[in-house]
Design a protein around this motif. Structure first.
Motif, PDB file in Angstrom:
ATOM      1  N   ASP A  98     -58.600  75.354   9.797  1.00 50.99           N
ATOM      2  CA  ASP A  98     -60.215  74.866   9.408  1.00 50.99           C
ATOM      3  C   ASP A  98     -60.895  75.880   9.712  1.00 50.99           C
ATOM      4  OD1 ASP A  98     -59.334  71.949   9.434  1.00 50.99           O
ATOM      5  OD2 ASP A  98     -59.916  71.826  11.213  1.00 50.99           O
ATOM      6  N   PHE A  99     -62.236  76.433   8.985  1.00 50.39           N
ATOM      7  CA  PHE A  99     -63.171  77.010   8.550  1.00 50.39           C
ATOM      8  C   PHE A  99     -62.603  78.818   8.192  1.00 50.39           C
ATOM      9  CE2 PHE A  99     -64.470  73.958  11.586  1.00 50.39           C
ATOM     10  CZ  PHE A  99     -65.197  73.610  10.711  1.00 50.39           C
ATOM     11  N   GLU A 100     -61.096  78.852   8.071  1.00 48.78           N
ATOM     12  CA  GLU A 100     -60.434  80.302   7.353  1.00 48.78           C
ATOM     13  C   GLU A 100     -61.149  80.256   5.899  1.00 48.78           C
ATOM     14  OE1 GLU A 100     -56.850  80.753  10.728  1.00 48.78           O
ATOM     15  OE2 GLU A 100     -56.555  80.007   8.596  1.00 48.78           O
ATOM     16  N   ILE A 101     -60.789  81.387   6.034  1.00 50.39           N
ATOM     17  CA  ILE A 101     -60.938  82.506   4.544  1.00 50.39           C
ATOM     18  C   ILE A 101     -60.626  83.664   4.317  1.00 50.39           C
ATOM     19  CG2 ILE A 101     -62.620  84.260   3.446  1.00 50.39           C
ATOM     20  CD1 ILE A 101     -65.144  83.123   4.747  1.00 50.39           C
ATOM     21  N   VAL A 102     -59.433  82.879   3.677  1.00 49.74           N
ATOM     22  CA  VAL A 102     -58.065  84.271   3.302  1.00 49.74           C
ATOM     23  C   VAL A 102     -58.001  84.696   1.858  1.00 49.74           C
ATOM     24  CG1 VAL A 102     -56.921  82.542   4.660  1.00 49.74           C
ATOM     25  CG2 VAL A 102     -56.187  82.386   2.398  1.00 49.74           C
ATOM     26  N   VAL A 103     -56.917  85.202   1.535  1.00 51.08           N
ATOM     27  CA  VAL A 103     -57.435  85.964   0.471  1.00 51.08           C
ATOM     28  C   VAL A 103     -55.877  86.628   0.463  1.00 51.08           C
ATOM     29  CG1 VAL A 103     -59.495  86.374  -0.105  1.00 51.08           C
ATOM     30  CG2 VAL A 103     -58.613  88.489   0.576  1.00 51.08           C
ATOM     31  N   GLY A 104     -55.373  86.949  -1.442  1.00 53.28           N
ATOM     32  CA  GLY A 104     -54.067  88.301  -1.080  1.00 53.28           C
ATOM     33  C   GLY A 104     -53.181  87.088  -1.062  1.00 53.28           C
ATOM     34  N   ASN A 105     -51.561  88.684  -1.749  1.00 52.63           N
ATOM     35  CA  ASN A 105     -50.449  87.578  -1.894  1.00 52.63           C
ATOM     36  C   ASN A 105     -49.104  88.258  -1.074  1.00 52.63           C
ATOM     37  OD1 ASN A 105     -48.126  86.778  -2.210  1.00 52.63           O
ATOM     38  ND2 ASN A 105     -48.071  88.083  -4.944  1.00 52.63           N
ATOM     39  N   PRO A 106     -49.557  87.858  -0.098  1.00 48.67           N
ATOM     40  CA  PRO A 106     -49.906  86.510   0.325  1.00 48.67           C
ATOM     41  C   PRO A 106     -50.808  86.381   1.331  1.00 48.67           C
ATOM     42  CG  PRO A 106     -48.682  87.870   1.791  1.00 48.67           C
ATOM     43  CD  PRO A 106     -48.625  88.482   0.429  1.00 48.67           C
ATOM     44  N   ALA A 107     -51.790  85.137   0.532  1.00 52.51           N
ATOM     45  CA  ALA A 107     -53.288  85.258   2.060  1.00 52.51           C
ATOM     46  C   ALA A 107     -52.830  85.374   2.484  1.00 52.51           C
ATOM     47  CB  ALA A 107     -53.526  83.674   1.868  1.00 52.51           C
ATOM     48  N   LYS A 108     -53.632  86.379   3.989  1.00 52.52           N
ATOM     49  CA  LYS A 108     -54.424  86.568   4.989  1.00 52.52           C
ATOM     50  C   LYS A 108     -55.377  86.385   5.119  1.00 52.52           C
ATOM     51  CE  LYS A 108     -50.318  90.544   5.038  1.00 52.52           C
ATOM     52  NZ  LYS A 108     -50.212  91.928   4.693  1.00 52.52           N
ATOM     53  N   VAL A 109     -56.042  86.525   6.605  1.00 50.34           N
ATOM     54  CA  VAL A 109     -56.955  85.748   7.498  1.00 50.34           C
ATOM     55  C   VAL A 109     -58.086  87.036   6.967  1.00 50.34           C
ATOM     56  CG1 VAL A 109     -59.053  84.607   8.929  1.00 50.34           C
ATOM     57  CG2 VAL A 109     -56.238  83.654   8.462  1.00 50.34           C
ATOM     58  N   ILE A 110     -59.318  86.648   6.807  1.00 55.61           N
ATOM     59  CA  ILE A 110     -60.280  87.882   6.515  1.00 55.61           C
ATOM     60  C   ILE A 110     -61.624  87.214   7.201  1.00 55.61           C
ATOM     61  CG2 ILE A 110     -60.054  89.210   4.190  1.00 55.61           C
ATOM     62  CD1 ILE A 110     -62.144  88.210   2.993  1.00 55.61           C
ATOM     63  N   GLY A 111     -61.808  85.988   7.699  1.00 55.16           N
ATOM     64  CA  GLY A 111     -62.342  85.973   8.118  1.00 55.16           C
ATOM     65  C   GLY A 111     -62.965  84.220   8.730  1.00 55.16           C
ATOM     66  N   ARG A 112     -63.949  83.138   9.231  1.00 53.05           N
ATOM     67  CA  ARG A 112     -64.380  82.330   9.110  1.00 53.05           C
ATOM     68  C   ARG A 112     -65.198  81.705   9.301  1.00 53.05           C
ATOM     69  NH1 ARG A 112     -61.098  79.354  12.124  1.00 53.05           N
ATOM     70  NH2 ARG A 112     -62.323  78.228  13.231  1.00 53.05           N
ATOM     71  N   ARG A 113     -65.881  80.886   8.328  1.00 53.31           N
ATOM     72  CA  ARG A 113     -66.746  80.276   7.937  1.00 53.31           C
ATOM     73  C   ARG A 113     -67.961  79.701   8.794  1.00 53.31           C
ATOM     74  NH1 ARG A 113     -66.865  75.644   4.121  1.00 53.31           N
ATOM     75  NH2 ARG A 113     -68.976  75.457   3.595  1.00 53.31           N
ATOM     76  N   ASP A 114     -67.514  78.995  10.277  1.00 47.53           N
ATOM     77  CA  ASP A 114     -68.172  79.193  11.422  1.00 47.53           C
ATOM     78  C   ASP A 114     -68.542  79.934  11.636  1.00 47.53           C
ATOM     79  OD1 ASP A 114     -65.321  78.969  12.506  1.00 47.53           O
ATOM     80  OD2 ASP A 114     -65.035  77.381  13.235  1.00 47.53           O
ATOM     81  N   GLU A 115     -68.162  81.761  11.455  1.00 46.17           N
ATOM     82  CA  GLU A 115     -68.610  82.501  11.717  1.00 46.17           C
ATOM     83  C   GLU A 115     -69.993  83.320  11.213  1.00 46.17           C
ATOM     84  OE1 GLU A 115     -65.381  84.145  13.331  1.00 46.17           O
ATOM     85  OE2 GLU A 115     -64.914  83.382  14.805  1.00 46.17           O
TER      86      GLU A 115
END
Length: 202
Positions: free
Chosen positions: A177-194
């Protein structure tokens, strides 16, 4: 007035969809749901414009387990599995391919997104059998409420609520929940709740 026109359009689309639904039910009885469904999904996917959106929504409300209110399923989007459910006000862009998935309320799915049932759909361990004959695993994929999946992303695992999947990303493991992911493979770069709310410009 706008709501009245929309309700009338939904009613007309439902009437127009009924004969097609009847043909689908007959096909399902003759060759089975798994074989019949993809072809009908492909057929309704090519109806253009608002007429196509209303017709698709009506057809899928008759044949899928659940399709919520004000769902928008755009041109060229195909469901490959008859168990798909789509939540209220979800948006699926142009040319998507959706497997066995549960799509939550207010989900935004960009164009040409693929939601496929895991990354083990074909066994590859045995060399004495072609890959097509080896058993695979097909987990059902869940896309949580209010998540946004960017254009041309490939999703192979569950996505939580309020997530963002960057355009072109390849999701190979669950997104919380709330994670922002990008890339191949996708990795977490942030959280929407922050994230800090944007300030109004003076």
């Amino acid at each position: 007035m706008k709501e009245t026109v929309k309700n009338l359009a939904n009613f007309v689309a439902s009437l127009l969809a009924l004969p097609f639904v009847g043909c689908y039910q007959l096909s399902k009885a003759l060759i089975g749901e798994t074989q019949a469904f993809p072809g009908y999904s492909q057929a309704v996917s090519v109806l253009p414009g608002f007429c196509g959106i209303y017709f698709r929504r009506s057809f899928y409300r008759f044949v899928l387990p659940y399709v919520g209110r004000d769902v928008c399923i755009c041109f060229g989007t195909v469901f490959s599995h008859p168990g798909v459910s789509v939540g209220n006000t979800a948006y699926l862009g142009v040319g998507c391919m959706i497997g066995d998935a549960e799509i939550g309320d207010d989900v935004l799915i960009g164009s040409h997104v693929s939601i496929i049932n895991g990354n083990r759909q074909h066994g590859i361990d045995r060399l004495d059998l072609p890959v097509r004959e080896q058993a695979g695993v097909y987990p059902r994929i869940t896309i949580g409420q209010d998540s946004w999946i960017g254009d041309r992303a490939i999703v192979m695992s569950n996505v939580g609520r309020h997530c963002v999947i960057g355009a072109g990303s390849v999701v190979t493991k669950p997104v919380n929940d709330f994670e922002i992911v990008v890339g191949n493979p996708a990795k977490v770069i942030g959280r929407r709740d922050e994230l800090q709310p944007a300030k109004d410009s003076a």
